[in-house]
Enzyme design. Structure first.
Site, PDB file in Angstrom:
ATOM      1  N   GLU A 142      34.480  50.066  36.180  1.00 17.61           N
ATOM      2  CA  GLU A 142      34.171  49.120  34.948  1.00 17.61           C
ATOM      3  C   GLU A 142      32.975  48.474  35.038  1.00 17.61           C
ATOM      4  O   GLU A 142      32.991  47.181  34.570  1.00 17.61           O
ATOM      5  CB  GLU A 142      35.397  48.051  35.028  1.00 17.61           C
ATOM      6  CG  GLU A 142      36.574  48.610  34.772  1.00 17.61           C
ATOM      7  CD  GLU A 142      37.907  47.635  34.242  1.00 17.61           C
ATOM      8  OE1 GLU A 142      37.688  46.657  35.053  1.00 17.61           O
ATOM      9  OE2 GLU A 142      38.572  48.044  33.693  1.00 17.61           O
TER      10      GLU A 142
HETATM   11  C1  BMA Z   1      41.640  46.951  35.810  1.00 10.56           C
HETATM   12  C2  BMA Z   1      41.149  47.342  37.141  1.00 10.56           C
HETATM   13  C3  BMA Z   1      41.436  46.173  38.165  1.00 10.56           C
HETATM   14  C4  BMA Z   1      42.454  45.016  37.829  1.00 10.56           C
HETATM   15  C5  BMA Z   1      43.103  45.564  36.499  1.00 10.56           C
HETATM   16  C6  BMA Z   1      44.153  44.520  36.064  1.00 10.56           C
HETATM   17  O1  BMA Z   1      40.613  46.829  34.975  1.00 10.56           O
HETATM   18  O2  BMA Z   1      40.011  48.125  37.261  1.00 10.56           O
HETATM   19  O3  BMA Z   1      40.102  45.491  38.296  1.00 10.56           O
HETATM   20  O4  BMA Z   1      43.092  44.859  38.673  1.00 10.56           O
HETATM   21  O5  BMA Z   1      42.304  45.939  35.758  1.00 10.56           O
HETATM   22  O6  BMA Z   1      43.555  43.202  35.409  1.00 10.56           O
END
Ligand code: BMA
Length: 756
Positions: free
Chosen positions: A445
């Site tokens: 991300e």
């Molecule tokens: C996603 C993951 C984590 C996170 C999850 C929930 O984007 O990559 O970073 O724990 O969301 O928020």
């Protein structure tokens, strides 16, 4: 000969070749003790381990996950810790030409002293440290001492003097050192786990003694494949002692090869053919066959070293290309496009050495049982232990492997980059022989966050700051990492980040990999899972609470309600428990007790997962993969997991399992008319029966049975025109639809129900 005598002779025979080896590993896991730097007392320590585990055993701290204990133990991260042991060395070991001290993992900043001499400095949890130590060793007792420095004091000045603040994942304290520290990002806090910045010798440590030469790496690639034969490129990397000038040869299985020129660090390759190869498949599509190749290294006739490779003969491609819709993104294994079903995996504890082999085994078995064929090792955790990948190889689970960068931006000074380059090489070399690994992914991300999360504004970057940070990003994820893969593991695909497409607009769902967080972070209703389907869903999910039994282990009875301080602290997502409550009430009814709330939270999560998975599967081939967030937990708290910290499946686990099975039927009321989608991922055709019941106020008003046939990987839509006519005459208020799918043996293989 008596049975015991016979056994000892057999044992001796088995050991003989080992005893003739030159190479020897002396494990150094005994007699460790530790202390806080500056304290007078030493306590016994466990290696591999962490300082938190050792403090607990010493009685200095209590159970880390009990109530709010994590909060009061934050002081541990600010201290420096000393570990030491004494070990004996005999004359034979000392006489060996080479002695390497090997640390498979040190967390994180550590000075290493052997007999009071500084012999090495570690600064990266993800690297292996191999230090030649011959000149520092002595006959008899030797002392090994490691001084761990706090990542906070280590990086304080760097953070404070930096020209700008770097985004730092979910780090919870004002002094954000995580972008500067090559240590698992989730240790600094995440939205499903507490901050626990531990330290220690977290993986094996040993002394490796050897003469003449040793095998560093042995791996293989399937370069060509047809039914009759597989051409396999076996590669090896050796290390030669500078003191040895003689000849070396190798034997691969029964074939001998002389090694004429040998340069350290330079791999050599040998093409071998396997006739009628038994291919490696993900377990959903065949057998995960493994084929062993034995490599032996000789100097003249002396066996120096030996390694066995468990190779999976298979080819895998990531198809990432423009198509009529947008940008396709899917995997082909042995030429066959495969819909991936699975989950995101996070480390199983904050104190990783706490995780026993049996827990790895159970989790991979649970994944197989739930019909998953892919797990993503997420970039905010660790490059997993060898055992994780060995199990995935054996059980036929593909791995999407992130590099360990997540939700942050990173510095770009020369020493940071050199450190990261070494980490990347170490881990590619350690893992590339595993057939389970399908793809390397640069990070989690970072690209979507940089372009969509408002960081430029939040951190008040000037245009030149922004441009510098983005250039640093491009250098690492578009140059350094792909170049390393090209050199070290050229047959494996690379994707620079996950996701490649952001969920912000409808058009983005036509392109490549997607994390859809409209439900949860966007506070959208579950029905939006139906319409937000990307080409390959790498993340989506919904939180629930762990089983009451798991919570009771770590909380007083008096804390078992939503408003207790300890329960509030257990929720690490900024959105909190309000959103879970809202969805419970929207989809079911208000909870009448905390235990009821826990159960309803799991029911609600299960419902969300069902809607999402069914939507993804029925949209094949637009969508070619569904990996939900998240498989497991690192501590006992509410999270998106379907298996809690204790290994207990939540209700959603069963839902996932049912909806991941090869043949499912999905009811669709999204249009005015009622439809049923039949979807098969099975490798053989499917024949059976679909039974549909419609009930009105508990009375069956329609019952129909349809013979069904689906070819291999087939799908079909039943439009049910006549049924829809009849349905039009009924009031839809109290209608309940039930479907059941039976196979040819009349076994019930899938069932579902929904309210209109
Ligand atoms: C996603 C993951 C984590 C996170 C999850 C929930 O984007 O990559 O970073 O724990 O969301 O928020």
């Amino acid at each position: 000969m008596k049975c015991t005598q016979y056994l000892s002779v057999l044992l001796l025979l088995l050991l003989l070749p080992v005893l003739t080896w030159s190479q020897q590993k002396i494990m150094l896991h005994q007699n460790w003790e530790f202390q806080q730097k500056g304290a007078s007392l030493f306590y016994p320590a466990t290696v591999p381990g962490t300082v938190h585990q050792d403090l607990k055993h010493a009685g200095v701290i209590e159970e880390l996950y009990f109530e709010n204990n994590e909060k009061q133990y934050q002081w541990i991260e600010e201290k420096d810790w000393i570990y030491q042991t004494n070990f004996e060395l005999d004359a034979a070991s000392l006489a060996k030409d080479q002695q390497d001290l090997v640390f498979e993992g040190l967390d994180t900043y550590a000075n290493i002293y052997l007999n009071d001499q500084l012999i090495g400095e570690a600064n990266n949890m993800f690297r292996t440290w191999r230090i030649p130590v011959k000149q520092h060793l002595k006959l008899g007792e030797n002392n090994l001492r490691i001084v761990f420095r706090s990542p906070l004091t280590e990086n304080k000045a760097r953070v404070e003097n930096a020209p700008y603040t770097l985004p730092a994942g979910c780090e919870t304290v004002p002094l954000k050192v995580s972008p500067y520290t090559r240590k698992a990002a989730y240790h600094f806090g995440w939205d499903w786990g507490p901050r626990v910045v531990s330290c220690g010798i977290w993986k094996a440590v040993y002394l490796e003694t050897w003469d003449k030469a040793r095998i560093k790496h042995f791996w293989g690639n399937t370069v060509a494949l047809d039914q009759a034969k597989a051409s396999i490129n076996l590669s090896l990397e050796l290390e030669k002692s500078p003191n040895y000038q003689g000849k070396l040869s190798i034997r691969i299985d029964d074939k001998k090869y002389e090694l004429t020129t040998l340069q350290n660090e330079k791999p050599q390759s040998f093409l071998v053919e396997v006739l009628q190869p038994k291919l490696w498949w993900p377990h959903t599509h065949g057998e995960p066959n493994l084929q062993a190749f034995k490599l032996q290294l000789f100097a003249e006739n002396q066996l120096l070293d030996e390694q066995t490779l468990r190779m999976g003969i298979r080819q895998i491609e990531l198809i990432h290309e423009k198509d009529s819709v947008g940008t396709a993104f899917y995997f082909k294994v042995n030429g066959q496009a495969i819909f991936m079903k699975g989950a995101n995996y996070i480390p199983q504890d904050l104190l990783i050495p706490n995780v026993k082999p049996a827990q790895y085994k159970r989790l991979i078995e649970q994944s197989v049982a739930a019909n998953m064929n892919m797990l993503r090792v997420w970039g905010g955790g660790i490059y997993e232990q060898d055992l994780f990948y060995e199990l995935c190889d054996e059980k036929g689970i593909l791995v999407w492997q992130d590099f360990m960068f997540a939700g942050s931006m990173y510095p770009n000074d020369t020493s940071f980059l050199a450190n990261v380059k070494a980490e990347i090489a170490d881990n590619i070399k350690r893992l590339r022989h595993h057939p389970c690994i399908a793809v390397w992914c640069g990070n989690n991300e970072m690209d979507v966050a940089w372009h969509n999360w408002g960081w430029q504004k939040q951190y008040q970057y000037s245009p030149s700051d922004s441009s510098e940070i983005w250039q640093n990003y491009l250098q690492l994820f578009h140059t350094i990492i792909p170049e390393a893969i090209k050199t070290l593991d050229p047959m494996r695909a690379y994707t620079s980040t996950s996701p490649l497409s952001n969920w912000g607009t409808a058009e983005n769902f036509n392109h490549a990999s997607m994390h859809y967080w409209g439900v949860w972070h966007g506070r959208e209703p579950f029905k939006n899972f139906n319409t937000n389907v990307g080409r390959f869903m790498v993340e989506y999910g919904f939180q629930s609470f762990p089983a009451m039994a798991s919570l009771k282990k770590v909380m007083h009875d008096s804390s078992l309600h939503l408003n207790s301080i300890a329960m509030k602290n257990r929720q690490k997502s900024y959105i909190g428990n309000g959103l879970i409550t809202k969805h419970i009430e929207r989809n079911f009814r208000p909870a009448n007790s905390f235990a009821d709330f826990v159960e309803l939270s799991q029911k609600t999560q299960a419902l969300g997962m069902k809607i999402a998975i069914q939507a993804h599967r029925k949209t094949r081939p637009h969508c070619m993969g569904t990996l939900f967030w998240q498989l497991n937990d690192c501590w006992p708290g509410p999270s998106w997991s379907v298996i809690d910290y204790e290994g207990n499946p939540k209700l959603a686990y069963q839902t996932v399992k049912e909806n991941f099975q090869p043949v499912i039927a999905v009811m669709d009321t999204s249009q005015q008319s009622f439809k049923i989608h039949l979807i098969s991922d099975a490798i053989v055709s499917f024949q059976g029966k679909l039974v549909l019941k419609v009930k009105s106020s508990d009375k069956t008003v329609i019952e129909k049975s349809y013979p069904i046939y689906l070819p291999q990987h087939g799908q079909k839509v039943f439009s049910l025109k006549r049924l829809n006519k009849k349905l039009a005459t009924l009031s839809r208020d109290n209608l309940e639809y039930q479907i059941q799918v039976f196979n040819q043996k009349k076994e019930l293989i899938f069932k579902d129900q929904m309210q209109y």
